[in-house]
Design a protein around this motif. Sequence first.
Motif, short mmCIF file in Angstrom:
data_model
loop_
_atom_site.label_atom_id
_atom_site.label_comp_id
_atom_site.label_asym_id
_atom_site.label_seq_id
_atom_site.Cartn_x
_atom_site.Cartn_y
_atom_site.Cartn_z
N SER A 219 56.02 134.60 33.70
CA SER A 219 56.10 135.51 32.56
C SER A 219 57.02 134.90 31.52
O SER A 219 57.98 134.21 31.85
CB SER A 219 56.62 136.88 33.01
OG SER A 219 57.89 136.74 33.57
N ARG A 220 56.71 135.18 30.29
CA ARG A 220 57.56 134.72 29.20
C ARG A 220 58.40 135.90 28.75
O ARG A 220 57.89 136.99 28.51
CB ARG A 220 56.72 134.22 28.03
CG ARG A 220 56.04 132.91 28.35
CD ARG A 220 55.20 132.46 27.20
NE ARG A 220 56.04 132.00 26.09
CZ ARG A 220 55.56 131.52 24.97
NH1 ARG A 220 54.27 131.45 24.78
NH2 ARG A 220 56.36 131.12 24.01
N ILE A 221 59.67 135.68 28.64
CA ILE A 221 60.56 136.73 28.16
C ILE A 221 60.78 136.50 26.68
O ILE A 221 61.22 135.44 26.25
CB ILE A 221 61.91 136.71 28.93
CG1 ILE A 221 61.64 136.94 30.41
CG2 ILE A 221 62.86 137.73 28.36
CD1 ILE A 221 62.85 136.76 31.29
N LYS B 82 62.73 137.10 23.39
CA LYS B 82 64.04 137.51 22.92
C LYS B 82 63.88 138.39 21.69
O LYS B 82 63.01 138.15 20.84
CB LYS B 82 64.91 136.29 22.59
CG LYS B 82 65.28 135.51 23.82
CD LYS B 82 66.22 134.40 23.46
CE LYS B 82 66.59 133.62 24.70
NZ LYS B 82 67.53 132.58 24.40
N LYS B 83 64.70 139.39 21.60
CA LYS B 83 64.60 140.35 20.52
C LYS B 83 64.81 139.64 19.17
O LYS B 83 65.76 138.91 18.98
CB LYS B 83 65.67 141.42 20.70
CG LYS B 83 65.42 142.64 19.89
CD LYS B 83 66.41 143.74 20.26
CE LYS B 83 66.04 145.01 19.56
NZ LYS B 83 66.86 146.12 19.95
N GLY B 84 63.86 139.85 18.29
CA GLY B 84 63.97 139.31 16.95
C GLY B 84 63.50 137.88 16.81
O GLY B 84 63.48 137.33 15.72
N LYS B 85 63.14 137.20 17.88
CA LYS B 85 62.68 135.81 17.79
C LYS B 85 61.21 135.74 18.19
O LYS B 85 60.78 136.41 19.10
CB LYS B 85 63.50 134.90 18.70
CG LYS B 85 64.92 134.75 18.24
CD LYS B 85 65.59 133.65 19.01
CE LYS B 85 67.00 133.42 18.47
NZ LYS B 85 67.61 132.29 19.08
N LYS B 86 60.50 134.87 17.51
CA LYS B 86 59.11 134.64 17.85
C LYS B 86 59.02 133.52 18.87
O LYS B 86 59.74 132.55 18.79
CB LYS B 86 58.30 134.27 16.61
CG LYS B 86 58.19 135.39 15.62
CD LYS B 86 57.35 134.97 14.43
CE LYS B 86 57.24 136.09 13.42
NZ LYS B 86 56.45 135.67 12.26
N MET B 87 58.11 133.68 19.77
CA MET B 87 57.90 132.65 20.80
C MET B 87 56.58 132.00 20.59
O MET B 87 55.61 132.53 20.29
CB MET B 87 57.93 133.27 22.20
CG MET B 87 59.30 133.71 22.60
SD MET B 87 60.01 132.28 23.18
CE MET B 87 61.09 132.53 24.36
#
Length: 153
Positions: free
Chosen positions: A144-146, A148-153
């Motif tokens: 699973s990819r977590i 992060k709040k406010g960042k695009k992955m």
Amino acid sequence: MVKPVYKRTRDGTSEFFGAYMHEYGNNKVSQRIGIHAKTEDDDSASEVTQYAIEKGEPITDHSRPTSKTITLSILIQEDTMAKANKVWSKLNKWRFDGTQVVFKGAVVYYKHLQIEDLTRHGEKYTSTIEATMSLKFVHFAKTSRIKKKGKKM
């Protein structure tokens, strides 16, 4: 006598096989390889720790299953040795390419297998190849990819 699990009709005659294989995801009857499995061995093992376990610790944390191994003794029987060699070449290509296969026999039926070992034995027949094959069950891990709040992955 092994109960037939696969019937192939060719040129108006029916042939019965004790097992068949095909590429995973390609279940077309025309793509199945009919084989005679003389023996089907299904091996399930676990790797158990050799170290002492502290009293009160869950024992299940100290044992993990290993990949399932299916060992087959087979006959590839066709009308001619050229056709039997063509089936052998296809099995060998699946082994070389690491192709996932499905195997259904009289005892064993699994998906997500890879051919680990393929051994041809001395020629005793005019249109049949005698061989042994080992198949390994492939386990898939889920990741699973977590985000992060406010960042695009």
